[in-house]
Design a protein around this motif. Structure first.
Motif, short mmCIF file in Angstrom:
data_model
loop_
_atom_site.label_atom_id
_atom_site.label_comp_id
_atom_site.label_asym_id
_atom_site.label_seq_id
_atom_site.Cartn_x
_atom_site.Cartn_y
_atom_site.Cartn_z
N MET A 1 -1.30 -9.39 8.35
CA MET A 1 -0.80 -8.41 7.41
C MET A 1 -0.63 -9.06 6.04
SD MET A 1 2.70 -6.10 7.54
CE MET A 1 2.34 -5.50 9.17
N ASP A 2 -1.26 -8.48 5.01
CA ASP A 2 -1.15 -9.08 3.68
C ASP A 2 0.21 -8.75 3.07
OD1 ASP A 2 -1.25 -6.53 2.34
OD2 ASP A 2 -3.42 -6.53 2.58
N GLU A 3 0.48 -9.38 1.94
CA GLU A 3 1.81 -9.30 1.34
C GLU A 3 2.17 -7.88 0.93
OE1 GLU A 3 5.51 -10.39 0.22
OE2 GLU A 3 4.04 -11.54 1.36
N ARG A 4 1.20 -7.14 0.41
CA ARG A 4 1.53 -5.78 -0.03
C ARG A 4 1.90 -4.89 1.14
NH1 ARG A 4 -2.37 -3.19 -4.31
NH2 ARG A 4 -3.74 -2.74 -2.53
N LYS A 5 1.18 -5.03 2.24
CA LYS A 5 1.52 -4.24 3.43
C LYS A 5 2.92 -4.61 3.93
CE LYS A 5 -3.02 -3.06 5.38
NZ LYS A 5 -3.81 -3.46 4.21
N ARG A 6 3.25 -5.89 3.88
CA ARG A 6 4.58 -6.33 4.31
C ARG A 6 5.65 -5.68 3.43
NH1 ARG A 6 4.29 -11.61 7.19
NH2 ARG A 6 6.37 -12.09 6.37
N GLN A 7 5.41 -5.65 2.12
CA GLN A 7 6.38 -5.07 1.21
C GLN A 7 6.53 -3.57 1.43
OE1 GLN A 7 4.62 -6.56 -2.49
NE2 GLN A 7 6.40 -7.88 -2.77
N VAL A 8 5.41 -2.90 1.66
CA VAL A 8 5.45 -1.46 1.91
C VAL A 8 6.20 -1.17 3.21
CG1 VAL A 8 4.04 0.57 2.49
CG2 VAL A 8 3.38 -0.92 0.58
N LEU A 9 5.90 -1.94 4.25
CA LEU A 9 6.56 -1.73 5.54
C LEU A 9 8.07 -1.98 5.42
CD1 LEU A 9 6.43 -1.12 8.56
CD2 LEU A 9 5.94 -3.55 8.96
N GLN A 10 8.45 -3.05 4.74
CA GLN A 10 9.87 -3.33 4.59
C GLN A 10 10.57 -2.23 3.81
OE1 GLN A 10 10.85 -7.27 3.29
NE2 GLN A 10 13.05 -6.89 3.34
N ALA A 11 9.92 -1.74 2.76
CA ALA A 11 10.52 -0.67 1.96
C ALA A 11 10.71 0.60 2.79
CB ALA A 11 9.65 -0.38 0.74
N ILE A 12 9.74 0.92 3.63
CA ILE A 12 9.84 2.11 4.48
C ILE A 12 10.99 1.97 5.47
CG2 ILE A 12 8.66 3.39 6.32
CD1 ILE A 12 6.05 2.90 4.80
N ILE A 13 11.06 0.82 6.12
CA ILE A 13 12.11 0.63 7.13
C ILE A 13 13.48 0.62 6.49
CG2 ILE A 13 13.04 -0.95 8.86
CD1 ILE A 13 10.19 -1.72 9.56
N ASP A 14 13.64 -0.09 5.37
CA ASP A 14 14.93 -0.12 4.68
C ASP A 14 15.36 1.29 4.29
OD1 ASP A 14 15.23 -2.86 4.88
OD2 ASP A 14 14.36 -3.27 2.91
N ASP A 15 14.43 2.08 3.78
CA ASP A 15 14.75 3.44 3.35
C ASP A 15 15.09 4.34 4.54
OD1 ASP A 15 14.57 5.15 0.69
OD2 ASP A 15 13.76 6.41 2.29
N TYR A 16 14.32 4.18 5.62
CA TYR A 16 14.55 5.04 6.79
C TYR A 16 15.88 4.71 7.48
CZ TYR A 16 13.64 7.65 11.06
OH TYR A 16 13.73 8.55 12.11
N ILE A 17 16.24 3.43 7.51
CA ILE A 17 17.54 3.05 8.07
C ILE A 17 18.67 3.73 7.30
CG2 ILE A 17 19.15 1.11 8.26
CD1 ILE A 17 16.78 -0.63 9.09
N SER A 18 18.50 3.86 5.98
CA SER A 18 19.54 4.46 5.15
C SER A 18 19.57 5.97 5.22
CB SER A 18 19.35 4.02 3.68
OG SER A 18 19.45 2.63 3.55
N THR A 19 18.39 6.60 5.29
CA THR A 19 18.33 8.06 5.13
C THR A 19 18.02 8.83 6.40
OG1 THR A 19 15.95 8.08 4.62
CG2 THR A 19 17.47 7.67 2.78
N ALA A 20 17.39 8.18 7.39
CA ALA A 20 16.93 8.85 8.62
C ALA A 20 15.92 9.95 8.33
CB ALA A 20 18.10 9.41 9.42
N GLU A 21 15.26 9.88 7.17
CA GLU A 21 14.25 10.87 6.79
C GLU A 21 12.89 10.21 6.65
OE1 GLU A 21 14.67 14.05 6.50
OE2 GLU A 21 16.85 14.11 6.73
N PRO A 22 11.81 10.87 7.14
CA PRO A 22 10.46 10.32 6.93
C PRO A 22 10.20 10.05 5.46
CG PRO A 22 10.40 12.19 8.44
CD PRO A 22 11.79 12.15 7.87
N ILE A 23 9.45 9.00 5.18
CA ILE A 23 9.23 8.56 3.80
C ILE A 23 7.80 8.80 3.39
CG2 ILE A 23 9.34 6.58 2.21
CD1 ILE A 23 11.23 6.18 5.35
N GLY A 24 7.61 9.37 2.19
CA GLY A 24 6.28 9.61 1.64
C GLY A 24 5.86 8.53 0.68
N SER A 25 4.58 8.57 0.31
CA SER A 25 4.02 7.52 -0.55
C SER A 25 4.64 7.52 -1.95
CB SER A 25 2.50 7.69 -0.65
OG SER A 25 2.17 8.98 -1.12
#
Length: 342
Positions: A1-25
């Motif tokens: 997994m390249d760095e950008r994918k890692r950053q995107v995945l981390q951002a999605i998980i961090d946001d979902y943990i906080s909001t419990a809502e699916p995240i869009g691009s």
């Protein structure tokens, strides 16, 4: 997994943990600060979904993390988190103000752990049949009372305030304790039979009444020596506040499972190892918690494992914070046990 994918995945998980809502691009493009368009983020999210790190609950919805995504997050993306001063203060004050006995320490542990993490907390203490008598001690309380403490190799089994005859000397109490410790030290609780206790009683005549409180404690310990490990449970109502458990049937199934001490014991003994252990989703071997994660750690006294502490909650839990709390409690429980062993 390249760095950008890692950053995107981390951002999605961090946001979902906080909001419990699916995240869009668009949300991720705005929050990530990667300097790329929502279309580029959308392509990265599609790749992450194809790799199994993300899921799309509905065709028109954003993505949510999969169990595989959470596992990668815990193992590779999540940095260590220090326990906040507020949480540490709460734990220390809770114990200092309320704990008087070892059993209370365990009960208060699950209460404060569930309160801080907002999830179910569990604590399993060792089966008494595996404990060995270590020593008994009389601690003077006032002129007519002493505290009797029975200690095993895994910590204090119990303690009790006992009346003693007026004029009883400290030397008499020390002699009785010495006889009992000589006769019983190193025996498993299941090996301490009534006949052994009667012989001790005869040996300390003419003041056998001084033995009664201590003998009563030991009889209680040996009477439950074939029981299963004791399970302490806290925060089951916390589940009702989690959006993942709005499904009444799902909650009913999980609550029914939490009522089974033997099942909880098995859950916390399916993994062996040191440090903090995290099992996520289907990694759990029990179907009733396939939508949950369990974070657990053993706690020790003098190098010997004497129990297991755990938090059970939805896969969308605050992993870093919960692990920091578990690690702090793990160390704190060792100190509590040492205090009661003195």
């Amino acid at each position: 997994m390249d760095e950008r994918k890692r950053q995107v995945l981390q951002a999605i998980i961090d946001d979902y943990i906080s909001t419990a809502e699916p995240i869009g691009s668009r949300t991720i493009a705005r929050k990530c600060g990667l300097g790329v368009s929502p279309a580029t983020i959308r392509n990265e999210m599609s790749d992450l979904e194809a790799l199994g790190f993300l899921e799309q609950p509905h065709a028109s919805a954003g993505r949510i993390p999969s169990a595989k995504g959470y596992r990668f997050y815990v193992d590779c993306l999540m940095g260590p988190q220090q326990l906040s001063d507020r949480d540490a203060l709460l734990i220390n004050q809770w114990f200092d103000q309320k704990v008087r006995r070892l059993d209370e320490a365990f009960q208060e542990t699950v209460k404060v752990l569930s309160r801080i993490t907002r999830n179910v907390s569990l604590l399993v203490t060792p089966q008494t049949s595996s404990c060995q008598f270590k020593y008994l001690q009389f601690l003077p309380f006032d002129d007519t009372r002493v505290v009797v403490i029975v200690v095993t190799d895994t910590g204090v089994m119990d303690n009790r305030l006992m009346e003693i005859p007026a004029g009883t000397s400290v030397e008499e109490l020390q002699r009785i304790a010495a006889v009992m410790n000589h006769r019983l030290s190193g025996l498993h609780l299941t090996e301490i039979q009534s006949s052994v206790l009667e012989k001790i009683k005869e040996e300390v005549l003419p003041r056998p009444e001084l033995l009664e409180g201590a003998l009563s404690l030991i009889r209680e310990a040996t009477g439950c020596a074939n029981a299963n490990d004791k399970v302490y449970l806290g925060g089951t109502t916390q589940l009702l506040n989690q959006p993942e458990f709005r499904d009444v049937e799902k909650v009913r199934t999980l609550l029914s499972m939490l009522e089974e001490d033997r099942l909880l014991y098995d859950i916390l003994h399916t993994q062996d190892g040191n440090g903090v252990i995290v099992t996520i989703g289907a990694e759990n071997k029990f179907s009733g918690i396939k939508d949950c994660s369990v974070i657990q750690a053993s706690f020790r006294l003098d190098g010997q494992m004497v129990g297991t502490l755990a938090v059970l909650g939805p896969t969308r839990m605050e992993y870093a914070r919960t692990m920091a709390v578990i690690e702090f409690m793990q160390a704190h429980l060792g100190n509590v046990l040492k205090k009661y062993q003195r």
